[in-house]
Design an enzyme around this catalytic site. Structure first.
Site, mmCIF file in Angstrom:
data_model
loop_
_atom_site.group_PDB
_atom_site.id
_atom_site.type_symbol
_atom_site.label_atom_id
_atom_site.label_comp_id
_atom_site.label_asym_id
_atom_site.label_seq_id
_atom_site.Cartn_x
_atom_site.Cartn_y
_atom_site.Cartn_z
ATOM 1 N N SER A 67 21.981 24.403 -33.408
ATOM 2 C CA SER A 67 22.420 23.693 -32.208
ATOM 3 C C SER A 67 23.253 22.441 -32.571
ATOM 4 C CB SER A 67 21.194 23.304 -31.374
ATOM 5 O OG SER A 67 21.573 22.723 -30.161
ATOM 6 N N LYS B 279 19.306 17.506 -30.430
ATOM 7 C CA LYS B 279 19.300 18.955 -30.191
ATOM 8 C C LYS B 279 17.927 19.585 -30.135
ATOM 9 C CE LYS B 279 22.765 19.666 -29.291
ATOM 10 N NZ LYS B 279 23.459 18.996 -28.130
ATOM 11 N N HIS C 186 17.504 8.707 -29.721
ATOM 12 C CA HIS C 186 17.248 9.520 -30.919
ATOM 13 C C HIS C 186 16.818 8.631 -32.086
ATOM 14 C CE1 HIS C 186 18.773 13.026 -28.977
ATOM 15 N NE2 HIS C 186 20.030 12.676 -28.991
ATOM 16 N N PHE D 45 16.596 27.563 -18.070
ATOM 17 C CA PHE D 45 17.915 27.412 -18.701
ATOM 18 C C PHE D 45 19.000 27.901 -17.753
ATOM 19 C CE2 PHE D 45 21.510 28.860 -21.251
ATOM 20 C CZ PHE D 45 21.803 27.682 -21.916
ATOM 21 N N MET E 168 25.142 23.086 -22.882
ATOM 22 C CA MET E 168 24.040 24.026 -22.628
ATOM 23 C C MET E 168 24.507 25.356 -23.208
ATOM 24 S SD MET E 168 21.606 22.610 -20.774
ATOM 25 C CE MET E 168 21.324 21.179 -19.763
HETATM 26 N N1 LIG Z 1 16.372 24.423 -19.589
HETATM 27 C C1 LIG Z 1 16.578 24.644 -20.884
HETATM 28 N N2 LIG Z 1 15.971 25.687 -21.495
HETATM 29 C C2 LIG Z 1 16.171 25.921 -22.811
HETATM 30 N N3 LIG Z 1 16.984 25.192 -23.589
HETATM 31 C C3 LIG Z 1 17.625 24.148 -23.019
HETATM 32 C C4 LIG Z 1 17.446 23.824 -21.655
HETATM 33 N N4 LIG Z 1 18.219 22.744 -21.399
HETATM 34 C C5 LIG Z 1 18.855 22.429 -22.541
HETATM 35 N N5 LIG Z 1 18.511 23.273 -23.517
HETATM 36 C C6 LIG Z 1 19.008 23.323 -24.903
HETATM 37 O O1 LIG Z 1 18.685 22.149 -25.627
HETATM 38 C C7 LIG Z 1 19.687 21.941 -26.633
HETATM 39 C C8 LIG Z 1 20.306 20.560 -26.469
HETATM 40 O O2 LIG Z 1 19.362 19.653 -26.972
HETATM 41 P P1 LIG Z 1 19.358 18.123 -26.578
HETATM 42 O O3 LIG Z 1 19.328 17.983 -25.125
HETATM 43 O O4 LIG Z 1 18.256 17.521 -27.360
HETATM 44 O O5 LIG Z 1 20.768 17.635 -27.136
HETATM 45 S S1 LIG Z 1 21.181 16.107 -27.394
HETATM 46 O O6 LIG Z 1 20.587 15.708 -28.658
HETATM 47 O O7 LIG Z 1 20.701 15.288 -26.303
HETATM 48 O O8 LIG Z 1 22.658 16.138 -27.521
HETATM 49 C C9 LIG Z 1 20.718 23.058 -26.462
HETATM 50 O O9 LIG Z 1 20.279 24.106 -27.320
HETATM 51 P P2 LIG Z 1 21.216 25.273 -27.858
HETATM 52 O O10 LIG Z 1 21.559 26.112 -26.684
HETATM 53 O O11 LIG Z 1 20.356 26.031 -28.843
HETATM 54 O O12 LIG Z 1 22.393 24.659 -28.515
HETATM 55 C C10 LIG Z 1 20.527 23.371 -24.989
HETATM 56 O O13 LIG Z 1 21.032 24.619 -24.595
#
Ligand SMILES: Nc1ncnc2c1ncn2[C@@H]1O[C@H](COP(=O)(O)OS(=O)(=O)O)[C@@H](OP(=O)(O)O)[C@H]1O
Length: 331
Positions: free
Chosen positions: A173, A72, A144, A265, A292
């Site tokens: 998250s 996350k 991870h 996003f 997302m």
């Molecule tokens: N483009 C962009 N901009 C901003 N934030 C973004 C973007 N893409 C993915 N996210 C946010 O990243 C969070 C998911 O994290 P991970 O990709 O590490 O998740 S995982 O561990 O692979 O399951 C998750 O965060 P939260 O929205 O806070 O839950 C996603 O929404």
């Protein structure tokens, strides 16, 4: 074991309690519990434990790029960014699912051994692992796992991008991730989740253990680039340039503009090759959430009471004592 195989000197043992208890009830074959590497101290599933040595000996190619993170922390975002730069902005090719373009190294070993109806759509564990081995170069591998459990020659052999996010937003998250993914069967509230998290009783814990190891590694290793989610939010273009430079790629202004647009996003969350919405079709995700979710920095402020926030600050301070890393809570 062949003579050239490296031994992973880690012992796996059960931990008394974890947040995944409901999961363990559902899958009695996991009754031995979540395991903690000793002395590594990372919480992982026993199914993974059986294959830890195999992953430790995973064949790394010099032109691989690995994206590492605690769950996350912006992994998917970073994977898409790195994949596009490594593949000379092949936006057409990026229409293929990111899961296929950039496999999650240990994923097959985290699944319940007997499989679940929700994961019935996946190829066998052996096929999934074979896919990782046979994927065309340059491979982009997501994991991870902490550095200690990865092939020891990883950063000598190829480039590694580590992405970290402030722990409060990671907790929020990860909590919603546990609500989203059916097999976690987690029905606790955020405060209890935060306690599990701070007590290192969630998968991949301890958070600071792996983040700090990567932070220290990146200081002296030119093959490791350390990114922060908050910097990606604040200055996506600057971070894209930084990754391109790290990978030895040059970008035209037009490519740069396209990348920024593609990676916001707003756009990434609508991109079906990346947003994992197919998890709903396959019954892996509950229908009322999204992978997302919000993509914000400082979202935690809407959820934590002042007391909870204080406790997390205290825990953070304790764990960061002696380290020069700083996390931005909000931007
Ligand atoms: N483009 C962009 N901009 C901003 N934030 C973004 C973007 N893409 C993915 N996210 C946010 O990243 C969070 C998911 O994290 P991970 O990709 O590490 O998740 S995982 O561990 O692979 O399951 C998750 O965060 P939260 O929205 O806070 O839950 C996603 O929404």
């Amino acid at each position: 074991m062949a003579a050239d195989k490296k031994r992973l000197n880690v012992e796996f043992k059960s931990i008394p309690e974890s947040l995944e208890e409901p999961f363990l009830k559902e899958f009695p074959e996991y009754v031995e519990g979540i395991v903690r590497g000793d002395p590594g101290g990372f919480v992982l599933t026993p199914h993974y434990g059986e294959h830890a040595e195999e992953l430790y000996n995973f064949h790394v190619r010099p032109d691989d790029i690995w994206v590492l993170s605690f769950p996350k922390s912006g992994t998917t975002w970073t994977q898409e960014l790195v994949w596009l730069i490594a593949n000379d902005c092949d936006f057409e090719g990026a229409k293929r699912s990111l899961n296929d373009r950039s496999p999650f190294l240990e994923f097959p070993y985290l699944l319940p051994r007997k499989g679940t109806p929700t994961y019935g759509h996946l190829p066998s564990v052996e096929k999934q692992m074979q896919y990782r081995e046979e994927l065309e170069s340059p491979r982009l591998i997501k994991t991870h796992l902490p550095l200690d459990l990865l092939p020891p020659q990883l950063t000598e052999t190829c480039k590694v991008v580590y992405v970290a996010r402030n722990p409060k937003d990671v907790i929020v998250s990860y909590y919603y991730h546990h609500k989203l993914i059916k097999f976690h069967y987690f029905d606790g509230d955020l405060e209890s989740f935060a306690r599990w998290f701070m007590n290192d009783q969630v998968w991949y814990a301890p958070f600071f253990g792996q983040v700090l190891a990567a932070w220290e590694k990146a200081k002296n290793d030119p093959n490791v680039l350390f990114l922060f989610y908050e910097d990606l939010k604040k200055d996506l273009e600057g971070q894209i340039r930084k990754v391109a430079q790290f990978l030895g790629k040059s970008l035209t202004d037009e490519q740069l503009g396209k990348l920024v647009h593609h990676l916001t996003f707003e756009n990434l969350s609508k991109n079906s090759a990346v947003n994992k919405e197919d998890g709903k079709k396959h019954g892996v995700f509950n229908a009322d959430g999204s992978f997302m979710r919000k993509g914000e920095t400082g979202d935690w402020q809407r959820y934590f009471s002042p007391e909870m926030s204080r406790q997390i600050d205290e825990w953070t301070e304790l764990n960061l004592r002696g380290s020069d890393i700083t996390f931005v809570d909000k931007i």
